[in-house]
Motif scaffolding. Structure first.
Motif, PDB file in Angstrom:
ATOM      1  N   UNK A  16     -28.086  33.305  12.053  1.00  0.00           N
ATOM      2  CA  UNK A  16     -29.272  33.376  11.198  1.00  0.00           C
ATOM      3  C   UNK A  16     -29.350  32.157  10.289  1.00  0.00           C
ATOM      4  N   UNK A  17     -28.231  31.734   9.720  1.00  0.00           N
ATOM      5  CA  UNK A  17     -28.234  30.551   8.848  1.00  0.00           C
ATOM      6  C   UNK A  17     -28.618  29.307   9.645  1.00  0.00           C
ATOM      7  N   UNK A  18     -28.106  29.180  10.867  1.00  0.00           N
ATOM      8  CA  UNK A  18     -28.424  28.012  11.686  1.00  0.00           C
ATOM      9  C   UNK A  18     -29.883  28.018  12.140  1.00  0.00           C
ATOM     10  N   UNK A  19     -30.432  29.193  12.519  1.00  0.00           N
ATOM     11  CA  UNK A  19     -31.801  29.268  13.041  1.00  0.00           C
ATOM     12  C   UNK A  19     -32.818  29.224  11.902  1.00  0.00           C
ATOM     13  N   UNK A  20     -32.628  30.048  10.877  1.00  0.00           N
ATOM     14  CA  UNK A  20     -33.602  30.157   9.781  1.00  0.00           C
ATOM     15  C   UNK A  20     -33.413  29.007   8.790  1.00  0.00           C
ATOM     16  N   UNK A  21     -32.212  28.703   8.488  1.00  0.00           N
ATOM     17  CA  UNK A  21     -31.931  27.663   7.505  1.00  0.00           C
ATOM     18  C   UNK A  21     -31.562  28.292   6.179  1.00  0.00           C
ATOM     19  N   UNK A  22     -30.724  27.595   5.414  1.00  0.00           N
ATOM     20  CA  UNK A  22     -30.263  28.173   4.146  1.00  0.00           C
ATOM     21  C   UNK A  22     -31.367  28.302   3.104  1.00  0.00           C
ATOM     22  N   UNK A  23     -32.385  27.471   3.146  1.00  0.00           N
ATOM     23  CA  UNK A  23     -33.440  27.551   2.126  1.00  0.00           C
ATOM     24  C   UNK A  23     -34.362  28.759   2.345  1.00  0.00           C
ATOM     25  N   UNK A  24     -34.599  29.144   3.580  1.00  0.00           N
ATOM     26  CA  UNK A  24     -35.472  30.279   3.898  1.00  0.00           C
ATOM     27  C   UNK A  24     -34.710  31.602   4.022  1.00  0.00           C
ATOM     28  N   UNK A  25     -33.393  31.546   3.920  1.00  0.00           N
ATOM     29  CA  UNK A  25     -32.576  32.754   4.118  1.00  0.00           C
ATOM     30  C   UNK A  25     -32.883  33.856   3.094  1.00  0.00           C
ATOM     31  N   UNK A  26     -33.009  33.593   1.780  1.00  0.00           N
ATOM     32  CA  UNK A  26     -33.304  34.686   0.834  1.00  0.00           C
ATOM     33  C   UNK A  26     -34.617  35.405   1.147  1.00  0.00           C
ATOM     34  N   UNK A  27     -35.660  34.649   1.480  1.00  0.00           N
ATOM     35  CA  UNK A  27     -36.944  35.280   1.788  1.00  0.00           C
ATOM     36  C   UNK A  27     -36.836  36.112   3.067  1.00  0.00           C
ATOM     37  N   UNK A  28     -36.112  35.627   4.064  1.00  0.00           N
ATOM     38  CA  UNK A  28     -35.922  36.376   5.305  1.00  0.00           C
ATOM     39  C   UNK A  28     -35.138  37.664   5.055  1.00  0.00           C
ATOM     40  N   UNK A  29     -34.144  37.593   4.179  1.00  0.00           N
ATOM     41  CA  UNK A  29     -33.359  38.799   3.850  1.00  0.00           C
ATOM     42  C   UNK A  29     -34.225  39.831   3.112  1.00  0.00           C
TER      43      UNK A  29
END
Length: 134
Positions: A16-29
């Motif tokens: 998930x970190x590799x596909x989504x990226x660390x900047x978009x991870x909080x919003x995705x969660x």
């Protein structure tokens, strides 16, 4: 429920970190959390509805069973009473003979005299500032 172990969860997080990226991870969660919350709410509502239907069906079955047992007990007690007394015993409610005459009942207000005008309450003014007519 899904039988996800710690290793599988770690792999999912890394992907998930590799596909989504660390900047978009909080919003995705947050989005995933909202979806999971809505799914849980719908499933609990569905489960409560099913539980209610099952409970009602069980109550209907129990009421039928109790009614049948009550009728059997009433028949047995009536037969036993008939054997002891020697004549039929009434097991239901007493029969209604007819309408009750209201003319034979005394009127509770008949003994009281009619109130006199002197006993009536004095008229109060609608406006407290206006004087009353005496």
């Amino acid at each position: 429920m899904f039988d996800i172990g710690a290793v599988e969860l770690l792999v999912v997080v890394i992907v998930a970190i590799l596909v989504i990226g660390p900047s978009e991870m909080p919003r995705a969660m947050r989005t995933a959390g909202r979806w999971i919350g809505q799914i849980r709410k719908v499933s609990s509502h569905f489960r409560a509805g099913i539980d209610t239907m099952v409970r009602e069906a069980e109550l209907e079955d129990m009421e039928k069973k109790w009614k049948a047992q009550n009728e059997a007990i009433m028949k047995r007690s009536a037969i036993k009473a008939e054997d002891e007394v020697g004549e039929p015993v009434m097991t239901g409610p007493p029969p209604v003979e007819g309408p009750v005459a209201t003319d034979s009942m005394p009127d509770p207000m008949a003994d009281d005299p009619a109130p006199s005008p002197k006993d009536a309450a004095p008229e109060l003014p609608l406006d407290p500032k206006k004087p009353t007519k005496d």
